[in-house]
Design a protein around this motif. Structure first.
Motif, short mmCIF file in Angstrom:
data_model
loop_
_atom_site.label_atom_id
_atom_site.label_comp_id
_atom_site.label_asym_id
_atom_site.label_seq_id
_atom_site.Cartn_x
_atom_site.Cartn_y
_atom_site.Cartn_z
N GLY A 102 0.84 -1.19 0.00
CA GLY A 102 0.00 0.00 0.00
C GLY A 102 0.87 1.24 0.00
N GLY A 103 0.24 2.34 -0.43
CA GLY A 103 0.94 3.62 -0.39
C GLY A 103 1.36 3.93 1.04
N LYS A 104 0.60 3.42 1.98
CA LYS A 104 0.87 3.71 3.38
C LYS A 104 2.27 3.23 3.78
CE LYS A 104 -1.53 3.83 7.74
NZ LYS A 104 -2.75 3.53 8.49
N ILE A 160 5.00 5.48 2.26
CA ILE A 160 5.19 6.74 2.99
C ILE A 160 5.98 6.47 4.28
CG2 ILE A 160 3.96 8.61 4.20
CD1 ILE A 160 1.64 8.14 2.14
N TRP A 196 -4.57 13.78 6.19
CA TRP A 196 -4.77 12.35 6.49
C TRP A 196 -3.93 12.07 7.72
CZ3 TRP A 196 -1.59 7.85 4.36
CH2 TRP A 196 -2.21 6.62 4.66
N TYR A 223 -0.03 10.64 8.42
CA TYR A 223 1.28 11.31 8.28
C TYR A 223 1.85 11.68 9.66
CZ TYR A 223 -0.64 12.41 3.62
OH TYR A 223 -1.23 12.35 2.39
N ASN A 240 -0.68 16.61 -0.41
CA ASN A 240 -1.66 15.58 -0.78
C ASN A 240 -2.77 16.23 -1.61
OD1 ASN A 240 -4.31 13.95 1.04
ND2 ASN A 240 -3.35 13.27 -0.83
N ASN A 242 -7.30 14.21 1.15
CA ASN A 242 -8.11 13.54 2.17
C ASN A 242 -7.87 14.33 3.45
OD1 ASN A 242 -9.22 11.89 4.08
ND2 ASN A 242 -7.85 10.16 3.75
N ASP A 293 1.73 13.08 -2.29
CA ASP A 293 0.84 11.93 -2.11
C ASP A 293 -0.31 12.08 -3.10
OD1 ASP A 293 -1.03 10.08 -1.43
OD2 ASP A 293 -0.87 10.37 0.74
N MET A 329 -2.42 9.79 -4.21
CA MET A 329 -3.27 8.59 -4.14
C MET A 329 -4.60 8.77 -4.86
SD MET A 329 -2.84 5.61 -3.02
CE MET A 329 -1.33 5.92 -2.15
N TYR A 330 -5.11 10.01 -4.88
CA TYR A 330 -6.43 10.25 -5.48
C TYR A 330 -6.32 10.97 -6.84
CZ TYR A 330 -8.06 9.12 -0.78
OH TYR A 330 -8.32 8.48 0.41
N SER A 354 -5.22 1.27 -4.71
CA SER A 354 -6.34 1.13 -3.77
C SER A 354 -7.57 1.92 -4.20
CB SER A 354 -5.94 1.61 -2.38
OG SER A 354 -5.04 0.72 -1.80
N LYS A 355 -7.37 3.21 -4.44
CA LYS A 355 -8.52 4.09 -4.68
C LYS A 355 -8.91 4.08 -6.15
CE LYS A 355 -7.49 5.42 -0.43
NZ LYS A 355 -8.23 5.17 0.79
N ARG A 386 -3.41 -4.40 -1.16
CA ARG A 386 -2.29 -3.76 -0.50
C ARG A 386 -1.09 -3.54 -1.42
NH1 ARG A 386 -4.01 -0.93 1.24
NH2 ARG A 386 -2.38 -0.31 2.65
C1 LIG Z 1 -4.21 10.52 1.41
C2 LIG Z 1 -3.91 9.06 1.45
N1 LIG Z 1 -2.68 8.63 1.14
C3 LIG Z 1 -2.36 7.34 1.15
C4 LIG Z 1 -3.29 6.38 1.49
C5 LIG Z 1 -2.83 4.95 1.51
O1 LIG Z 1 -3.53 4.08 0.70
P1 LIG Z 1 -3.09 2.59 0.51
O2 LIG Z 1 -2.16 2.22 1.62
O3 LIG Z 1 -4.34 1.78 0.52
O4 LIG Z 1 -2.38 2.53 -0.81
C6 LIG Z 1 -4.59 6.77 1.86
C7 LIG Z 1 -5.59 5.78 2.29
O5 LIG Z 1 -6.63 6.08 2.84
C8 LIG Z 1 -4.91 8.15 1.82
O6 LIG Z 1 -6.14 8.60 2.13
#
Ligand SMILES: Cc1ncc(COP(=O)(O)O)c(C=O)c1O
Length: 415
Positions: A114-116, A119, A140, A143, A186, A190, A219, A221-222, A253-254, A262
């Motif tokens: 996952g991006g999580k 990061i 979010w 961080y 970001n 989010n 970031d 992600m969206y 993911s999104k 993941r």
């Molecule tokens: C702003 C932002 N960055 C990163 C992520 C990480 O997403 P993932 O770990 O599912 O790739 C999320 C997930 O909610 C997010 O909202």
């Protein structure tokens, strides 16, 4: 008098050895806490509507699932390279070239759980005690938690609603100190859905050029969930002179409704990616091979589904923003992207709910709304800005209509 040996033996069975001090710096995310409360109410038999989690309600594309299946049948089931399979890295490079005009070699790309995790890898590799991580608020919450676990200090820069929740260059300039190690950007955001334009990023880039000691985390992600204007802009492309210290983070993911697979990725300078792979390798022997095959197929496959989902999110955004903005006591902006709205509940504070709950904060509002109207949302305080709530509209329109009706009724009964 010596304690009886039996008592000592009994004590030894109950004493728990110590935990690490970093645990005190790691909080459970409010989104998770509120979802747990909502699940408990649902288990108690209530009809609870969940607008807490940022998770698409669509299905993963069939061609991605088939790619995972095929990979497993072919025997692609052994330990992968820790920084990602070559096939997925190549697909990620093609995606960045196609969508952002950015060019990355395989050694400039890392795949994480996952991006999580990507990061977290970046912060682990670079941030420590004495470092500051600049986080535009609302944010979010992960961080700040990650920075704190690394021993660094999160420093929040307020991005108020009257500037569309966007970071202003003068506020960035004022926040940078010699201790600044990262700026997180970001967009779309989010929890607000706000997106930075090319011009916004150009102005922020001009500030960052004056501070060469600062790493930049984009970031994105969206990035594919942008409804008006666009196309999506990212700092490494808008300000190429920053590319050697920019990490661009994305994932499946999104965009492809693949939260459970993941898979996320980061692209940036090879030295940073190597350091991140080192950190990732301490925690995990790589990322699921079949998940990586699915992600590569999603990136390389037909993209019509992404556009169709974005059109659906756009309709839901309009539905929710219009419905909530029409409620006296709420004020809801119309965000540019992602799948959240972030209405202000300022007009509801100082009142009492029909169930007798005093509403003095956005947290009081979210708790009373859950307990009395059975709609689960998350208080803005946990995203660094009061008094707001975050509402995820990544759910079907019928549920959204019911939820908005319940919210309107709940607010109308405040006294
Ligand atoms: C702003 C932002 N960055 C990163 C992520 C990480 O997403 P993932 O770990 O599912 O790739 C999320 C997930 O909610 C997010 O909202």
């Amino acid at each position: 008098m010596q304690p009886h040996p039996g008592v000592l033996r009994q004590l030894a069975l109950t004493v728990v050895p110590p935990f690490a001090s970093r645990l005190g710096r790691a909080q459970v995310a409010a989104t998770v806490a509120q979802t747990i409360r909502a699940r408990a109410l649902r288990e108690a038999g209530h009809d609870v509507l969940f607008l807490t989690i940022g998770e698409p309600d669509f299905a993963t594309p069939a061609h991605a699932i088939e790619a995972a299946h095929g990979a497993a049948l072919r025997g692609d089931t052994k330990y992968p390279p820790q920084d990602g399979t070559r096939a997925l890295k190549d697909a990620v490079a093609r995606m960045f070239a196609r969508e952002q005009g950015l060019s990355f070699a395989p050694e400039q790309i890392i795949v994480g759980n996952g991006g999580k995790q990507v990061i977290f890898d970046a912060l682990l590799a670079t941030a420590e005690q004495g470092c500051e991580v600049l986080i535009p608020a609302p944010y979010w919450s992960a961080y700040a938690g990650m920075a704190q676990v690394c021993g660094a200090t999160p420093v929040f820069i307020s991005c108020p609603q009257n500037n569309g929740f966007r970071l202003r260059p003068e506020d960035l300039e004022a926040a940078i100190t010699p201790a600044t190690r990262w700026l997180v950007v970001n967009t779309p955001n989010n929890p607000t859905g706000a997106a930075l334009s090319r011009d916004d990023l150009t102005a922020l880039g001009a500030v960052l050029l004056r501070h060469p000691h600062v790493w930049i985390m984009a970031d994105d992600m969206y990035a594919r969930l942008l409804y008006d204007g666009g196309p999506h802009a990212t700092l490494a492309a808008v300000a190429p002179a920053l590319a050697h210290r920019a990490l661009t983070v994305s994932g499946v993911s999104k965009t492809y409704a693949m939260t459970g697979w993941r898979i996320g990725f980061g692209a940036g300078p090879a030295a940073l990616i190597r350091a991140m792979a080192n950190m990732q390798g301490q925690a995990t022997a790589g990322v699921s091979t079949v998940g990586q095959a699915a992600a590569a197929a999603a990136l390389d496959g037909p993209q019509e589904g992404v556009a169709a989902q974005a059109a659906s999110y756009r309709r839901r955004r309009d539905l929710v923003a219009d419905a909530l903005d029409a409620v006296p006591g709420l004020a809801c902006h119309r965000p540019d992207g992602a799948f959240y709205v972030f209405p202000s509940v300022a007009g509801c504070l100082g009142h009492t709910s029909a169930g007798g709950r005093q509403i003095d904060t956005d947290e009081d509002f979210a708790c009373a709304l859950l307990e009395e109207a059975h709609v689960a949302v998350v208080q803005g305080a946990s995203f660094g800005m009061r008094p707001y709530v975050r509402i995820s509209y990544a759910t079907d329109e019928a549920t959204l209509i019911r939820a908005c009706t319940r919210i309107a009724e709940f607010v109308s009964r405040l006294r």
